[in-house]
Design a protein around this motif. Structure first.
Motif, PDB file in Angstrom:
ATOM      1  N   LEU A  48       0.719  -1.206   0.156  1.00  0.00           N
ATOM      2  CA  LEU A  48       0.113   0.020   0.076  1.00  0.00           C
ATOM      3  C   LEU A  48       0.847   1.200  -0.044  1.00  0.00           C
ATOM      4  CD1 LEU A  48      -2.911  -1.007   2.392  1.00  0.00           C
ATOM      5  CD2 LEU A  48      -2.885  -1.064  -0.069  1.00  0.00           C
ATOM      6  N   ASP A  49       2.108   1.186   0.402  1.00  0.00           N
ATOM      7  CA  ASP A  49       3.192   2.237   0.463  1.00  0.00           C
ATOM      8  C   ASP A  49       3.102   2.663  -1.106  1.00  0.00           C
ATOM      9  OD1 ASP A  49       4.492  -0.058   0.127  1.00  0.00           O
ATOM     10  OD2 ASP A  49       6.245   0.842   0.356  1.00  0.00           O
ATOM     11  N   LEU A  50       3.217   1.986  -1.977  1.00  0.00           N
ATOM     12  CA  LEU A  50       3.357   1.876  -3.262  1.00  0.00           C
ATOM     13  C   LEU A  50       2.363   2.785  -3.850  1.00  0.00           C
ATOM     14  CD1 LEU A  50       5.190  -1.232  -4.819  1.00  0.00           C
ATOM     15  CD2 LEU A  50       6.116   0.851  -3.791  1.00  0.00           C
ATOM     16  N   GLU A  51       1.139   2.443  -3.598  1.00  0.00           N
ATOM     17  CA  GLU A  51      -0.177   3.149  -3.900  1.00  0.00           C
ATOM     18  C   GLU A  51      -0.114   4.613  -3.250  1.00  0.00           C
ATOM     19  OE1 GLU A  51      -2.315   2.362  -6.186  1.00  0.00           O
ATOM     20  OE2 GLU A  51      -0.551   0.874  -6.352  1.00  0.00           O
ATOM     21  N   ASP A  52       0.412   4.809  -1.869  1.00  0.00           N
ATOM     22  CA  ASP A  52       0.746   6.141  -1.713  1.00  0.00           C
ATOM     23  C   ASP A  52       1.768   6.872  -2.405  1.00  0.00           C
ATOM     24  OD1 ASP A  52      -0.945   5.616   0.601  1.00  0.00           O
ATOM     25  OD2 ASP A  52       0.722   4.893   1.868  1.00  0.00           O
ATOM     26  N   TRP A  53       2.749   6.366  -2.976  1.00  0.00           N
ATOM     27  CA  TRP A  53       3.532   6.826  -3.687  1.00  0.00           C
ATOM     28  C   TRP A  53       3.061   7.054  -5.139  1.00  0.00           C
ATOM     29  CZ3 TRP A  53       7.560   9.688  -4.586  1.00  0.00           C
ATOM     30  CH2 TRP A  53       8.302   9.711  -5.633  1.00  0.00           C
ATOM     31  N   ARG A  54       2.226   6.369  -5.600  1.00  0.00           N
ATOM     32  CA  ARG A  54       1.316   6.564  -6.777  1.00  0.00           C
ATOM     33  C   ARG A  54       0.594   8.078  -6.681  1.00  0.00           C
ATOM     34  NH1 ARG A  54      -0.846   3.117 -10.805  1.00  0.00           N
ATOM     35  NH2 ARG A  54      -0.332   1.312  -9.465  1.00  0.00           N
ATOM     36  N   LYS A  55      -0.119   7.992  -5.561  1.00  0.00           N
ATOM     37  CA  LYS A  55      -1.019   9.269  -5.085  1.00  0.00           C
ATOM     38  C   LYS A  55      -0.283  10.594  -5.306  1.00  0.00           C
ATOM     39  CE  LYS A  55      -4.200   6.727  -2.378  1.00  0.00           C
ATOM     40  NZ  LYS A  55      -4.828   6.594  -1.000  1.00  0.00           N
ATOM     41  N   ILE A 122       6.254   2.775 -11.360  1.00  0.00           N
ATOM     42  CA  ILE A 122       5.291   2.008 -10.576  1.00  0.00           C
ATOM     43  C   ILE A 122       5.534   0.386 -10.565  1.00  0.00           C
ATOM     44  CG2 ILE A 122       3.050   1.391 -10.153  1.00  0.00           C
ATOM     45  CD1 ILE A 122       3.833   4.283  -9.177  1.00  0.00           C
ATOM     46  N   ASN A 123       5.410  -0.110 -11.898  1.00  0.00           N
ATOM     47  CA  ASN A 123       5.741  -1.426 -11.923  1.00  0.00           C
ATOM     48  C   ASN A 123       6.977  -1.687 -11.611  1.00  0.00           C
ATOM     49  OD1 ASN A 123       3.186  -2.224 -12.931  1.00  0.00           O
ATOM     50  ND2 ASN A 123       3.867  -1.693 -15.126  1.00  0.00           N
ATOM     51  N   THR A 124       8.065  -0.873 -11.832  1.00  0.00           N
ATOM     52  CA  THR A 124       9.449  -1.168 -11.297  1.00  0.00           C
ATOM     53  C   THR A 124       9.594  -1.538  -9.947  1.00  0.00           C
ATOM     54  OG1 THR A 124      10.146   0.419 -12.751  1.00  0.00           O
ATOM     55  CG2 THR A 124      12.025  -0.226 -11.414  1.00  0.00           C
ATOM     56  N   LEU A 125       8.665  -0.774  -8.955  1.00  0.00           N
ATOM     57  CA  LEU A 125       8.833  -0.846  -7.519  1.00  0.00           C
ATOM     58  C   LEU A 125       7.986  -2.327  -7.336  1.00  0.00           C
ATOM     59  CD1 LEU A 125       8.182   2.618  -6.558  1.00  0.00           C
ATOM     60  CD2 LEU A 125      10.332   1.633  -6.379  1.00  0.00           C
ATOM     61  N   TYR A 126       6.900  -2.441  -7.988  1.00  0.00           N
ATOM     62  CA  TYR A 126       5.946  -3.873  -7.456  1.00  0.00           C
ATOM     63  C   TYR A 126       6.983  -4.935  -7.877  1.00  0.00           C
ATOM     64  CZ  TYR A 126       1.442  -1.859  -6.346  1.00  0.00           C
ATOM     65  OH  TYR A 126       0.091  -1.541  -5.797  1.00  0.00           O
ATOM     66  N   LEU A 127       7.569  -4.900  -9.176  1.00  0.00           N
ATOM     67  CA  LEU A 127       8.543  -6.002  -9.657  1.00  0.00           C
ATOM     68  C   LEU A 127       9.822  -6.371  -8.486  1.00  0.00           C
ATOM     69  CD1 LEU A 127       8.449  -5.859 -13.256  1.00  0.00           C
ATOM     70  CD2 LEU A 127       7.444  -7.685 -12.049  1.00  0.00           C
ATOM     71  N   SER A 128      10.140  -5.236  -7.962  1.00  0.00           N
ATOM     72  CA  SER A 128      11.354  -5.133  -7.093  1.00  0.00           C
ATOM     73  C   SER A 128      10.888  -5.881  -5.805  1.00  0.00           C
ATOM     74  CB  SER A 128      11.984  -3.753  -6.699  1.00  0.00           C
ATOM     75  OG  SER A 128      11.025  -2.878  -5.724  1.00  0.00           O
ATOM     76  N   ARG A 129       9.571  -5.939  -5.552  1.00  0.00           N
ATOM     77  CA  ARG A 129       9.356  -6.461  -4.197  1.00  0.00           C
ATOM     78  C   ARG A 129       9.182  -8.010  -4.384  1.00  0.00           C
ATOM     79  NH1 ARG A 129       6.349  -2.375  -0.931  1.00  0.00           N
ATOM     80  NH2 ARG A 129       7.612  -0.700  -1.341  1.00  0.00           N
ATOM     81  N   VAL A 130       9.205  -8.510  -5.489  1.00  0.00           N
ATOM     82  CA  VAL A 130       9.234 -10.064  -5.824  1.00  0.00           C
ATOM     83  C   VAL A 130      10.538 -10.378  -6.516  1.00  0.00           C
ATOM     84  CG1 VAL A 130       6.426 -10.045  -5.732  1.00  0.00           C
ATOM     85  CG2 VAL A 130       7.988  -9.890  -7.834  1.00  0.00           C
ATOM     86  N   THR A 131      11.243  -9.710  -7.093  1.00  0.00           N
ATOM     87  CA  THR A 131      12.558 -10.272  -7.729  1.00  0.00           C
ATOM     88  C   THR A 131      13.581 -10.876  -6.474  1.00  0.00           C
ATOM     89  OG1 THR A 131      12.293  -8.688  -9.448  1.00  0.00           O
ATOM     90  CG2 THR A 131      14.573  -9.588  -9.091  1.00  0.00           C
ATOM     91  N   LYS A 132      13.895 -12.070  -6.867  1.00  0.00           N
ATOM     92  CA  LYS A 132      14.874 -12.593  -5.813  1.00  0.00           C
ATOM     93  C   LYS A 132      16.439 -12.263  -6.314  1.00  0.00           C
ATOM     94  CE  LYS A 132      11.866 -16.657  -5.368  1.00  0.00           C
ATOM     95  NZ  LYS A 132      10.827 -16.026  -6.139  1.00  0.00           N
ATOM     96  N   GLY A 133      16.479 -11.840  -7.408  1.00  0.00           N
ATOM     97  CA  GLY A 133      17.866 -11.419  -7.979  1.00  0.00           C
ATOM     98  C   GLY A 133      18.038 -10.035  -8.448  1.00  0.00           C
ATOM     99  N   GLU A 134      18.590 -10.082  -9.587  1.00  0.00           N
ATOM    100  CA  GLU A 134      18.621  -8.678 -10.206  1.00  0.00           C
ATOM    101  C   GLU A 134      17.328  -8.198 -11.048  1.00  0.00           C
ATOM    102  OE1 GLU A 134      23.313  -8.184 -11.038  1.00  0.00           O
ATOM    103  OE2 GLU A 134      22.147  -9.557 -12.496  1.00  0.00           O
ATOM    104  N   LEU A 135      16.961  -6.751 -10.994  1.00  0.00           N
ATOM    105  CA  LEU A 135      15.867  -6.494 -11.705  1.00  0.00           C
ATOM    106  C   LEU A 135      16.459  -5.065 -12.488  1.00  0.00           C
ATOM    107  CD1 LEU A 135      13.061  -5.575 -12.665  1.00  0.00           C
ATOM    108  CD2 LEU A 135      12.906  -4.419 -10.494  1.00  0.00           C
ATOM    109  N   PHE A 136      16.540  -5.438 -13.835  1.00  0.00           N
ATOM    110  CA  PHE A 136      17.254  -4.265 -14.846  1.00  0.00           C
ATOM    111  C   PHE A 136      15.838  -3.703 -15.494  1.00  0.00           C
ATOM    112  CE2 PHE A 136      20.250  -7.567 -14.791  1.00  0.00           C
ATOM    113  CZ  PHE A 136      21.419  -6.875 -14.733  1.00  0.00           C
ATOM    114  N   THR A 137      15.780  -2.283 -15.257  1.00  0.00           N
ATOM    115  CA  THR A 137      14.531  -1.381 -16.052  1.00  0.00           C
ATOM    116  C   THR A 137      15.125  -0.519 -16.946  1.00  0.00           C
ATOM    117  OG1 THR A 137      12.525  -0.387 -15.261  1.00  0.00           O
ATOM    118  CG2 THR A 137      14.497   0.271 -14.126  1.00  0.00           C
TER     119      THR A 137
END
Length: 260
Positions: A48-55, A122-137
């Motif tokens: 929900l903190d990501l939705e606060d950031w979206r707002k 937004i999607n970057t942050l959502y994906l970062s919460r479930v990525t176990k290794g490296e996330l390239f955006t």
């Protein structure tokens, strides 16, 4: 005018063709789809903190200088200068589909995750919460990367700035394997299919690729259909706002149109 009417006609066609979970044949797709519905239900209070950031982004009047390498937005004027709140409103994914991307990323090893099209992150942050290794955006506009880096937990992803046609290949050649990828950039046939072709040699049986906005235009739908016909794709799912590609071996090649 046609480009504005196309998504409307496509939404009607989708509504007529979509299936429900009771019509699904085969344990793999049934378990995958029911798992998604359960994940969405159980994630109502997550991130929900990501939705606060979206707002906050939706109230942000900072001017962004956009180097647009793709089709741009249908709802924003063709200007190099755009307000953060407008870009967030018209060019970012809603919460449900951000969580859908999370779910499908979780179905993979999640060690090498790619997002093509950072936007405001937004999607970057959502994906970062479930990525176990490296996330390239990957993002063409430097100002969007700067804005994305302001979000909560934005230090985890690896940001790649520049024309994705030029920046994607060197990264995948270096990491040698792609577990999950979200294609959400350029929004035309050449770019979308070209990105998939670049990723293809580095995908494996446990990989999943999500393609955003597959009904955004006739070009995007043509790209989606051609990708689905690729030999390595064993299962494709049309959720209207995005498409999901599965590469699992040992299952019959199938295509589904499903609701969420």
């Amino acid at each position: 005018m046609k480009k504005y009417l196309y998504p409307i006609s496509e939404s009607i066609r989708y509504w007529l063709l979509k299936e429900d979970r009771f019509s699904l044949q085969g344990p793999y797709i049934s378990d995958l789809y029911n798992g998604l519905l359960k994940y969405l239900k159980n994630s109502s209070s997550n991130d929900l903190d990501l939705e606060d950031w979206r707002k906050k982004l939706l109230k942000d009047s900072d001017i962004l200088v956009i180097e647009d390498f793709g089709e741009g937005s249908k709802k924003l004027k063709k200007s190099q200068f755009r307000k953060t709140k407008d870009v967030t409103r018209y060019s970012t994914t809603g919460r449900k589909f951000s969580q859908i991307y999370q779910y499908f990323c979780l179905q993979t090893p999640g060690l090498k995750v790619l997002e093509l099209g950072t936007c405001t992150g937004i999607n970057t942050l959502y994906l970062s919460r479930v990525t176990k290794g490296e996330l390239f955006t990957f993002e063409g506009a430097e100002s969007l990367i700067h804005k994305a880096k302001e979000g909560p937990g934005a230090e985890k992803p690896i940001y790649v700035q520049g024309n994705i046609k030029e920046t994607l290949a060197p990264i995948v050649q270096k990491i040698r394997k792609v577990d999950f990828a979200l294609i959400d950039a350029t929004h035309n046939f050449e770019g979308t299919f070209g990105y998939f072709q670049t990723l293809l040699p580095y995908l494996h049986e446990e990989s999943i690729v999500a393609v955003a906005d597959i009904h955004w235009s006739n070009e995007m739908y043509k790209a989606w259909n051609k990708i689905c016909q690729t030999e390595q794709v064993s299962l494709s799912i049309d959720f209207f706002e995005c498409g999901i590609l599965i590469f699992k071996k040992g299952i019959q090649k199938s295509h589904f149109i499903l609701d969420v």
